[in-house]
Each structure stands twice: as structure tokens, then as C-alpha cells.
Scaffold this motif. Sequence first.
Motif, PDB file in Angstrom:
ATOM      1  N   THR A   1       0.762  -1.017  -0.035  1.00 20.79           N
ATOM      2  CA  THR A   1      -0.022   0.074   0.161  1.00 20.79           C
ATOM      3  C   THR A   1       0.936   1.340   0.041  1.00 20.79           C
ATOM      4  O   THR A   1       1.617   1.440   0.936  1.00 20.79           O
ATOM      5  N   SER A   2       0.674   2.189  -0.968  1.00 22.78           N
ATOM      6  CA  SER A   2       1.579   3.578  -0.934  1.00 22.78           C
ATOM      7  C   SER A   2       0.825   4.346  -0.100  1.00 22.78           C
ATOM      8  O   SER A   2      -0.269   4.435   0.115  1.00 22.78           O
ATOM      9  N   THR A   3       1.965   5.111   0.539  1.00 23.09           N
ATOM     10  CA  THR A   3       1.654   6.206   1.489  1.00 23.09           C
ATOM     11  C   THR A   3       1.464   7.572   0.494  1.00 23.09           C
ATOM     12  O   THR A   3       1.703   7.595  -0.578  1.00 23.09           O
ATOM     13  N   SER A   4       1.078   8.506   1.295  1.00 24.01           N
ATOM     14  CA  SER A   4       0.738   9.651   0.434  1.00 24.01           C
ATOM     15  C   SER A   4       2.251  10.473   0.135  1.00 24.01           C
ATOM     16  O   SER A   4       2.190  11.419  -0.877  1.00 24.01           O
ATOM     17  N   GLN A   5       3.117  10.039   0.789  1.00 25.17           N
ATOM     18  CA  GLN A   5       4.503  10.538   0.649  1.00 25.17           C
ATOM     19  C   GLN A   5       4.896   9.700  -0.817  1.00 25.17           C
ATOM     20  O   GLN A   5       5.742  10.383  -1.554  1.00 25.17           O
ATOM     21  N   GLN A   6       4.702   8.591  -0.774  1.00 24.33           N
ATOM     22  CA  GLN A   6       5.038   7.762  -2.142  1.00 24.33           C
ATOM     23  C   GLN A   6       4.324   8.334  -3.298  1.00 24.33           C
ATOM     24  O   GLN A   6       4.794   8.218  -4.509  1.00 24.33           O
ATOM     25  N   ARG A   7       3.028   8.520  -3.223  1.00 24.69           N
ATOM     26  CA  ARG A   7       2.087   8.952  -4.257  1.00 24.69           C
ATOM     27  C   ARG A   7       1.634  10.387  -3.900  1.00 24.69           C
ATOM     28  O   ARG A   7       0.306  10.121  -3.286  1.00 24.69           O
ATOM     29  N   PRO A   8       2.080  11.383  -3.958  1.00 24.93           N
ATOM     30  CA  PRO A   8       1.496  12.733  -3.675  1.00 24.93           C
ATOM     31  C   PRO A   8       0.333  12.918  -4.511  1.00 24.93           C
ATOM     32  O   PRO A   8       0.225  12.449  -5.808  1.00 24.93           O
ATOM     33  N   VAL A   9      -0.588  13.593  -4.162  1.00 22.78           N
ATOM     34  CA  VAL A   9      -1.908  13.992  -4.512  1.00 22.78           C
ATOM     35  C   VAL A   9      -1.599  15.390  -5.299  1.00 22.78           C
ATOM     36  O   VAL A   9      -0.903  16.195  -5.106  1.00 22.78           O
ATOM     37  N   ARG A  10      -2.047  15.554  -6.674  1.00 21.56           N
ATOM     38  CA  ARG A  10      -1.934  16.519  -7.269  1.00 21.56           C
ATOM     39  C   ARG A  10      -2.600  17.726  -6.611  1.00 21.56           C
ATOM     40  O   ARG A  10      -3.795  17.618  -6.260  1.00 21.56           O
ATOM     41  N   SER A  11      -1.850  18.944  -6.791  1.00 19.00           N
ATOM     42  CA  SER A  11      -2.430  20.192  -5.935  1.00 19.00           C
ATOM     43  C   SER A  11      -2.558  21.243  -7.228  1.00 19.00           C
ATOM     44  O   SER A  11      -1.785  22.120  -6.763  1.00 19.00           O
TER      45      SER A  11
END
Length: 79
Positions: free
Chosen positions: A49-59
Motif C-alpha cells: 500500500t502506497s503512502t501519501s509521501q510515495q504517491r502525492p496528490v496533485r495540487s
Amino acid sequence: MIRLLLIPVALLALSACGSRGRLEPAPGKTLPVAPYGAQERPNADELLTSTSQQRPVRSDELLTTSEERPNDPFALPPR
């Protein structure tokens, strides 16, 4: 004749590629050690499971209203 044999072999090979099952370590192997400071060792699903640091959300900020840019004194014309 070769075409008739090629089709079943190709279908058999493709069907083997899509096997889905629970991931387990290879026989005789264990999962990696627990990360520093962790209370327990993560299981295979948690490691995948990827974390938010590994797969950042586009902003991307969408421009909702057009505004004139302020004057930039450092934007000099090219020489």
C-alpha cells in the motif's frame, strides 16, 4: 496445422499471467524486518500500500477569477 496449435498455447500462456492470489514470502524466506520505531512488522498488504509521501496528490490550483499580475520590478527585459 501450426496455427491450430499456436492458438491454444497462446491462450494457455496468457491465462497463467493473470493469476491473482494472496502474496506470501517464498518458502524459507521471511518478510523484511520492522521499520525503525515500528511496534510490529508490516504484512505483505501493508508493504504494497502506497503512502501519501510515495504517491502525492496533485495540487493544481485552478484559476477561478482572472486577476492582473502585480508589477514585478525584477522582471527586466532581455539584452
